[in-house]
Motif scaffolding. Structure first.
Motif, PDB file in Angstrom:
ATOM      1  N   ASN A  41     -16.703 -86.787  43.285  1.00 29.93           N
ATOM      2  CA  ASN A  41     -17.356 -88.215  43.592  1.00 29.93           C
ATOM      3  C   ASN A  41     -16.441 -90.252  42.761  1.00 29.93           C
ATOM      4  O   ASN A  41     -17.160 -89.490  41.218  1.00 29.93           O
ATOM      5  CB  ASN A  41     -18.726 -87.889  43.640  1.00 29.93           C
ATOM      6  N   ARG A  42     -16.226 -90.528  43.294  1.00 29.31           N
ATOM      7  CA  ARG A  42     -15.195 -91.797  42.697  1.00 29.31           C
ATOM      8  C   ARG A  42     -17.108 -92.139  42.116  1.00 29.31           C
ATOM      9  O   ARG A  42     -18.014 -92.060  42.995  1.00 29.31           O
ATOM     10  CB  ARG A  42     -14.942 -92.187  43.305  1.00 29.31           C
ATOM     11  N   ASP A  55      -8.233 -96.463  36.990  1.00 27.08           N
ATOM     12  CA  ASP A  55      -8.315 -95.704  37.333  1.00 27.08           C
ATOM     13  C   ASP A  55      -8.976 -95.657  38.173  1.00 27.08           C
ATOM     14  O   ASP A  55      -9.926 -95.457  39.260  1.00 27.08           O
ATOM     15  CB  ASP A  55      -9.912 -95.866  36.052  1.00 27.08           C
ATOM     16  N   ASP A  56      -8.608 -93.473  38.809  1.00 24.79           N
ATOM     17  CA  ASP A  56      -8.527 -93.720  40.451  1.00 24.79           C
ATOM     18  C   ASP A  56     -10.041 -92.682  40.464  1.00 24.79           C
ATOM     19  O   ASP A  56      -9.972 -92.732  41.508  1.00 24.79           O
ATOM     20  CB  ASP A  56      -7.787 -91.977  40.648  1.00 24.79           C
ATOM     21  N   SER A  57     -11.155 -92.615  39.412  1.00 26.91           N
ATOM     22  CA  SER A  57     -11.781 -92.013  38.895  1.00 26.91           C
ATOM     23  C   SER A  57     -12.953 -93.574  39.984  1.00 26.91           C
ATOM     24  O   SER A  57     -14.718 -92.825  39.904  1.00 26.91           O
ATOM     25  CB  SER A  57     -12.352 -91.396  37.834  1.00 26.91           C
ATOM     26  N   ALA A  82     -19.377 -93.168  30.812  1.00 33.42           N
ATOM     27  CA  ALA A  82     -20.639 -92.361  30.009  1.00 33.42           C
ATOM     28  C   ALA A  82     -21.124 -92.920  30.752  1.00 33.42           C
ATOM     29  O   ALA A  82     -22.293 -91.712  30.493  1.00 33.42           O
ATOM     30  CB  ALA A  82     -19.867 -92.992  28.939  1.00 33.42           C
ATOM     31  N   ILE A  83     -21.853 -94.339  30.157  1.00 34.56           N
ATOM     32  CA  ILE A  83     -23.030 -94.267  30.839  1.00 34.56           C
ATOM     33  C   ILE A  83     -23.272 -93.402  33.206  1.00 34.56           C
ATOM     34  O   ILE A  83     -24.281 -93.396  33.120  1.00 34.56           O
ATOM     35  CB  ILE A  83     -22.322 -95.980  31.686  1.00 34.56           C
ATOM     36  N   ALA A  84     -21.924 -93.635  33.673  1.00 37.19           N
ATOM     37  CA  ALA A  84     -22.834 -93.160  34.632  1.00 37.19           C
ATOM     38  C   ALA A  84     -22.494 -91.372  35.031  1.00 37.19           C
ATOM     39  O   ALA A  84     -23.737 -90.450  35.683  1.00 37.19           O
ATOM     40  CB  ALA A  84     -21.165 -93.252  36.205  1.00 37.19           C
ATOM     41  N   GLY A  85     -22.367 -91.293  33.057  1.00 36.14           N
ATOM     42  CA  GLY A  85     -22.476 -89.780  33.063  1.00 36.14           C
ATOM     43  C   GLY A  85     -23.959 -89.332  32.738  1.00 36.14           C
ATOM     44  O   GLY A  85     -24.060 -88.589  32.213  1.00 36.14           O
TER      45      GLY A  85
END
Length: 234
Positions: free
Chosen positions: A2-3, A26-28, A118-121
Motif C-alpha cells: 500500500n502506498r 518516491d513510488d511508495s 518512518a511516521i507512517a510506520g
C-alpha cells in the motif's frame, strides 16, 4: 504494498509545489491533496484520512498548531510539522497538540522522504536540529541519586500526575529520558550508558508507560517541562 497517502499543508504555493515534487519521486508515497491553511487541512484529513500530514505552523484562517490538535484528536492522520524556528513556543504547542515529528523546511529531500515513511510506520521523529535549537545538552545526573534533586526542580513546572510519573522513574530510566531529550538515538544512548540497545528500548518503553506518554516526541516535551535539562541561553 500500500502506498503512503500524504496531505501537504502550507500557505505558500511554492512550498506546496516543491514538497509535492519531492514526494512524487518516491513510488511508495502518494500526495492525495494539498491545503493552503489549517482549516483546509482539517477538512481534507476528515474526508481523505491520509496517513501523514506535512503541516506548516504559521498560516492564516487556522494555524498549524490548532489544525494539528484537531487532526490528531480525531485520529484522521499523523502530523509532521515543518518549521523555520520562528517561534519556539509554537514548536512545543504543536508537540502538545499531538504532532509526531518535526523537520526543518531546509531538510534534505532524502531525509524528508525517510521521515514520512518512518511516521507512517508508527515511529516518531524529532530532528536533531530542532532538539538542539531548544534544549542545551547537559550531563545526566548520577543514577545513584537523581530523584530528589530532579523532583525538587520539576515540582513547580509540571502537574501532579506528571510529578507522580517522574517520581516513579528509576535512576536509569531518568538517564535514558535525559539523553533522549538531548537528541541522542537509542544506539547513542546505549553507547553512553554501556548497555545494549535492547536494554535502552526496554527502559524507554517503561518510562513512556509510567509517564503516560505516546512516543519519543512527547517524552522530549515532558523532559523540557520538567526542566530535566537546561534551556539554551539567549
Amino acid at each position: 504494498m500500500n502506498r503512503i497517502r500524504v496531505l501537504i499543508c502550507d500557505d505558500q504555493a511554492l512550498i506546496r509545489s516543491s514538497l509535492e515534487l519531492i514526494l512524487g519521486t518516491d513510488d511508495s508515497l502518494d500526495v492525495v491533496a494539498t491545503a493552503a491553511n489549517g482549516a483546509e487541512a482539517v477538512a481534507a484529513a476528515r474526508a481523505l484520512h491520509p496517513d501523514v500530514v506535512l503541516m506548516d505552523i504559521q498560516m492564516p484562517v487556522l494555524d498549524g498548531v490548532s489544525a494539528t490538535a484537531q487532526i490528531t484528536s480525531e485520529g484522521t492522520a499523523k502530523v509532521i510539522v515543518l518549521t523555520t524556528f520562528d517561534r519556539d513556543d509554537y514548536l512545543f504547542a504543536a508537540l502538545d497538540a499531538g504532532a509526531s515529528g518535526f523537520l526543518l523546511k531546509n531538510t534534505e529531500p532524502e531525509v524528508l522522504l525517510q521521515a514520512v515513511q518512518a511516521i507512517a510506520g508508527g515511529q516518531a521523529l524529532l530532528s536533531p536540529e530542532v532538539t538542539l535549537r531548544i534544549i542545551r545538552r547537559g550531563t545526566a545526573p548520577s543514577p545513584a541519586a537523581p530523584s530528589a534533586a530532579v523532583a525538587a526542580a520539576a515540582r513547580l513546572q509540571i502537574g501532579e500526575r506528571e510529578q507522580r510519573a517522574l517520581d516513579a522513574l528509576t535512576g536509569r530510566e531518568l538517564e535514558v529520558l535525559i539523553k533522549l531529550a538531548g537528541g541522542l538515538s537509542n544506539a547513542e544512548i546505549a553507547a553512553r550508558l554501556s548497555v545494549s540497545e535492547a536494554t535502552v528500548k526496554t527502559h524507554l518503553s517503561n518510562l513512556l508507560s509510567k509517564a503516560g506518554l505516546r512516543d519519543r516526541v512527547q517524552a522530549v516535551v515532558f523532559a523540557y517541562r520538567a526542566r530535566l535539562i537546561p534551556l539554551e541561553e539567549g
